[in-house]
Design a protein around this motif. Structure first.
Motif, mmCIF file in Angstrom:
data_model
loop_
_atom_site.group_PDB
_atom_site.id
_atom_site.type_symbol
_atom_site.label_atom_id
_atom_site.label_comp_id
_atom_site.label_asym_id
_atom_site.label_seq_id
_atom_site.Cartn_x
_atom_site.Cartn_y
_atom_site.Cartn_z
ATOM 1 N N ASP A 478 -39.505 -35.651 -16.471
ATOM 2 C CA ASP A 478 -39.508 -34.954 -17.763
ATOM 3 C C ASP A 478 -38.994 -35.868 -18.866
ATOM 4 O O ASP A 478 -39.554 -35.919 -19.976
ATOM 5 C CB ASP A 478 -38.633 -33.691 -17.693
ATOM 6 C CG ASP A 478 -39.239 -32.614 -16.808
ATOM 7 O OD1 ASP A 478 -40.447 -32.702 -16.516
ATOM 8 O OD2 ASP A 478 -38.506 -31.706 -16.401
ATOM 9 N N PHE A 479 -37.898 -36.589 -18.581
ATOM 10 C CA PHE A 479 -37.350 -37.520 -19.565
ATOM 11 C C PHE A 479 -38.366 -38.609 -19.906
ATOM 12 O O PHE A 479 -38.593 -38.922 -21.084
ATOM 13 C CB PHE A 479 -36.060 -38.164 -19.035
ATOM 14 C CG PHE A 479 -35.783 -39.510 -19.642
ATOM 15 C CD1 PHE A 479 -35.403 -39.625 -20.979
ATOM 16 C CD2 PHE A 479 -35.966 -40.675 -18.909
ATOM 17 C CE1 PHE A 479 -35.185 -40.864 -21.548
ATOM 18 C CE2 PHE A 479 -35.748 -41.916 -19.466
ATOM 19 C CZ PHE A 479 -35.349 -42.021 -20.793
ATOM 20 N N LEU A 480 -38.990 -39.211 -18.886
ATOM 21 C CA LEU A 480 -39.930 -40.309 -19.117
ATOM 22 C C LEU A 480 -41.125 -39.854 -19.947
ATOM 23 O O LEU A 480 -41.621 -40.592 -20.807
ATOM 24 C CB LEU A 480 -40.403 -40.886 -17.784
ATOM 25 C CG LEU A 480 -39.351 -41.677 -16.996
ATOM 26 C CD1 LEU A 480 -39.850 -41.959 -15.581
ATOM 27 C CD2 LEU A 480 -39.001 -42.983 -17.706
ATOM 28 N N LEU A 481 -41.590 -38.630 -19.714
ATOM 29 C CA LEU A 481 -42.708 -38.101 -20.502
ATOM 30 C C LEU A 481 -42.325 -37.982 -21.980
ATOM 31 O O LEU A 481 -43.088 -38.385 -22.871
ATOM 32 C CB LEU A 481 -43.134 -36.741 -19.952
ATOM 33 C CG LEU A 481 -43.847 -36.746 -18.591
ATOM 34 C CD1 LEU A 481 -43.943 -35.333 -18.029
ATOM 35 C CD2 LEU A 481 -45.231 -37.365 -18.699
ATOM 36 N N LYS A 482 -41.152 -37.450 -22.239
ATOM 37 C CA LYS A 482 -40.707 -37.295 -23.632
ATOM 38 C C LYS A 482 -40.408 -38.652 -24.254
ATOM 39 O O LYS A 482 -40.704 -38.888 -25.435
ATOM 40 C CB LYS A 482 -39.472 -36.388 -23.679
ATOM 41 C CG LYS A 482 -39.795 -34.940 -23.336
ATOM 42 C CD LYS A 482 -38.558 -34.063 -23.338
ATOM 43 C CE LYS A 482 -38.929 -32.631 -22.958
ATOM 44 N NZ LYS A 482 -37.748 -31.737 -22.890
#
Length: 741
Positions: A478-482
């Protein structure tokens, strides 16, 4: 002596267990006092003022630590002046140790049998199974139970290890959803655990699974498709199926066929009807809500999904406190950090925070994550990470790992949730070539070593015998996507280097959707040019059938009508397929229907559709015929004048009927539903087929299962925690100071 690991219990859990054990062993009723500053009393038995027995419960790993603590207790005991003083401790004690303790409390400990050490507690637990059942942590962490889990015939996932299980058991706190889930599995054999990311769905599912595995169930993890479960479903065996994130981040953009829906529904029905099967599914709450609004799977009138959904987010205040407490107690957080957290009562703000989340609690009690935070700033940073959870991974990603490791994570992000280690390495090597071999030939292996156990985990898949890489938890992805969505250079770099198109496309979206990167308008044309340039290079575009699948996904991400290059690729692939009935018929039909405006002058629709219908022989082909009837009605009516549709349906029936002996009731009912739809949609008389099917179904015998004893744990722990007040939470956290003093 039962081989239990008492270290998995926190001090308050150890005290509760001692109370239960002593009550049943000595047939007395004890009263317990507030955890924390107890004034020398944990438990008490008192018939009258003259007969006053005090019990102290001491959770220590060794005698030396216990000795130091007991020396501080002597004055308290003298002041209380009980008739008898009993000590129960997790530390192992020798006869000499007991004599020392008896002398220390001379006049209050009458005999050494009132000093109960760790080995004696384990022996008593073995004699009183009802106490063991109340304290699920002890049962799960016992040697026999752990060996049953570790040695289980696990399919499609990493092997469980004793240390992994113990680490999970130590910090887990039973709550309302645990007892509800347990009861539902006992009564129905199936449930869906729903909740926001990080609330503990997967942890609860695994804790529930452990108990079944230890009771003789074989564990099967379903990763992609329900067919994985169907292939290993054995009626006579005890089996537990686990489907994590079953709706998946791509669910809302998938165009599932009715046949796929039915397969899942049929599998669930099979489990519900089988007394020796368990099926646990998890999903993110926001995906479930959207899916309930728009997808037929969750609106099927034959099966009430809502009946089986349990929301995992229902934590009362004390449960929140206990989750935080367990994570701090069993962590390697430095003592000075713990002291500031407790003495400043910062834990109160944490447990009442609007974004309280067990995953963030776990991360902020991880020594590596907090090593750059000073002890003075620890409480402030803890709250800050609850305010802005993405910052946890951002700091570590940008400051604590090498550049090669950063790029490995970005590539993993666009390759799917479970990735072959060799494919990931190939992708990294291709990426490195684009950067003119910026990284040396050891960079990938060193990066994997750096990332393992913090960002990623690696395991050997038993079926394929390959090593699989996956993220340690979904919050990293989730962090990497954002993070990537804010940097166009990262997006463009990924599109230029990744070797696999399908997972890349499923990572991006043309519009705002949670769990995906929205393609910036400024990049759309450039990304299309990259896609077109590399289309034949992608590993998953090796033939026209694969290209059809990718084109279907491309049409979800980009408006093909807006790009001449994409229209050219679509036209070229479709025109090269001269015998569509031999290949990927489902995606072929989807594309020629969606893009009639592009393809109608490029191919002979009647000839293509005629070949598909005329060559239909399998049960799955019925769905294609129905699709053609519904979407190409004029051409379909022309084709009817040239073929004998009744004869084609007869051939399909013969092929289907020949396999009846290998079908269960759920699968046969699915066939029945399809032939009913054929009759109503295609205006074909299928009454004879339906009658024969109904007769065959009525003769299928009920499976003969052996009686099985299942292990169920009650909701004792949950009842114990109900109604705890703020002062009880304060007293609980004060025990952390005792540990570090």
């Amino acid at each position: 002596m039962g081989n239990y690991d008492l270290s998995v219990l926190s001090p308050d859990e150890f005290e509760i267990m001692c109370k239960d054990l002593l009550e049943v062993e000595r047939n007395i009723k004890l009263e317990n006092f507030k955890t924390g500053k107890d004034g020398g009393i944990d438990l008490r038995y008192s018939k009258n003022k003259k007969e006053n027995i005090i019990i102290q419960c001491k959770r220590y790993n060794n005698f030396q630590s216990l000795k130091v603590n007991l020396q501080k207790e002597v004055s308290k005991v003298r002041k209380l002046n009980p008739k008898k003083y009993i000590i129960m401790t997790s530390a192992g004690l020798s006869p000499g140790n007991k004599e020392y303790i008896q002398d220390l409390f001379q006049g209050y400990i009458i005999k050494t049998s009132d000093i109960i050490g760790g080995d004696e507690i384990k022996s008593l637990l073995g004699n009183h199974k009802q106490v063991e059942r109340k304290h699920y942590k002890l049962w799960l962490s016992s040697t026999n139970t752990l060996q049953s889990i570790v040695n289980n015939n696990i399919l499609n996932r990493s092997e469980f290890t004793e240390q992994q299980i113990k680490n999970k058991i130590r910090v887990y706190v039973q709550n309302e959803s645990f007892s509800k889930a347990q009861q539902m599995l006992k009564e129905e054999g199936f449930l869906i655990l729903s909740g926001s990311p990080g609330v503990g769905k997967t942890t609860l599912a695994e804790i529930l699974s452990y108990s079944y595995i230890a009771s003789g169930y074989n564990f099967i993890e379903i990763s992609e498709d329900i067919d994985e479960g169907e292939k290993v479903f054995i009626e006579s065996e005890k089996q537990i199926f686990y489907y994590d994130d079953f709706l998946g981040r791509n669910f809302l953009e998938r165009n599932l066929s009715k046949n796929e829906d039915r397969r899942l529904l049929n599998f669930i029905n099979k489990v519900v009807l089988s007394p020796n099967k368990i099926f646990i599914m998890t999903t993110r709450e926001y995906i479930l809500r959207q899916a309930q609004l728009k997808h037929d799977l969750l609106k099927d009138k034959r099966f009430d999904f809502n009946k089986y959904i349990i929301n995992v987010e229902n934590y009362n205040k004390f449960i929140r406190a206990k989750i935080l407490y367990n994570h701090v107690y069993f962590s390697e957080v430095p003592p000075s950090y713990v002291r500031i957290l407790v003495e400043g009562k910062a834990y109160q703000k944490i447990i009442q925070h609007k974004n309280y989340n067990p995953r963030i609690i776990n991360l902020m009690t991880n020594k590596m994550i907090i090593e750059d935070i000073s002890e003075e700033n620890y409480p402030k940073e803890f709250i800050n990470k609850l305010d802005y959870p993405n910052e946890i991974w951002e700091h570590v990603f940008e400051n604590q790992i090498e550049e090669a490791s950063q790029n490995i994570l970005l590539l993993l992000m666009v390759m799917g949730t479970k990735v072959d280690l060799l494919q990931l390495e190939n992708n990294f090597n291709n990426f490195n070539i684009l950067l003119n071999n910026k990284f040396n030939n050891r960079a990938f292996k060193n990066g994997i070593r750096e990332l393992e156990k913090t960002f990623i985990r690696i395991y050997k898949e038993s079926i394929t015998n390959t090593y699989i890489v996956t993220f340690q938890n979904p919050s990293i992805q989730d962090f990497l996507l954002k993070y990537s969505s804010k940097d166009n250079s990262i997006i463009e770099m990924i599109w230029n280097t990744t070797l696999y198109l399908e997972p890349l496309l499923k990572t991006f979206s043309g519009y705002e959707i949670q769990g995906k990167i929205k393609i910036p308008a400024i990049l759309k044309t450039r990304l299309v040019k990259i896609l077109v340039r590399r289309f034949d290079e992608y590993e998953d575009c090796g033939n026209n059938n694969l290209k059809l699948s990718q084109l279907r996904i491309i049409s979800d991400v980009f408006n093909i009508n807006e790009y001449e290059e994409l229209k050219t690729i679509l036209t070229t692939v479709i025109k090269e397929i001269t015998s569509p009935y031999l290949g990927n018929v489902t995606d072929y039909l989807f594309l020629i229907n969606k893009f009639k405006n592009i393809l109608f002058t490029e191919i002979d629709y009647k000839e293509c559709l005629f070949s598909i219908i005329d060559n239909s022989q399998l049960f799955s082909d019925l769905e294609h015929i129905i699709f053609i009837k519904n979407n190409f009605s004029e051409i379909y009516n022309e084709i009817l004048n040239e073929i004998n549709l009744g004869k084609i349906i007869d051939l399909i029936w013969e092929d289907t009927e020949s396999d009846f002996e290998n079908c269960d009731v759920g699968e046969l009912e699915s066939v029945l539903n399809t032939f009913e739809e054929v009759g109503s949609t295609l205006d074909i008389d299928t009454s004879d087929y339906i009658s024969r099917l109904e007769a065959f179904i009525s003769e299928v015998p009920e499976p003969d299962y052996e009686d099985m004893e299942e292990y169920y744990m009650d909701d004792y722990r949950e009842r114990f925690y109900e109604g705890r007040e703020d002062e009880e939470i304060e007293a609980l956290f004060d025990t952390l100071l005792e540990k570090i003093d």
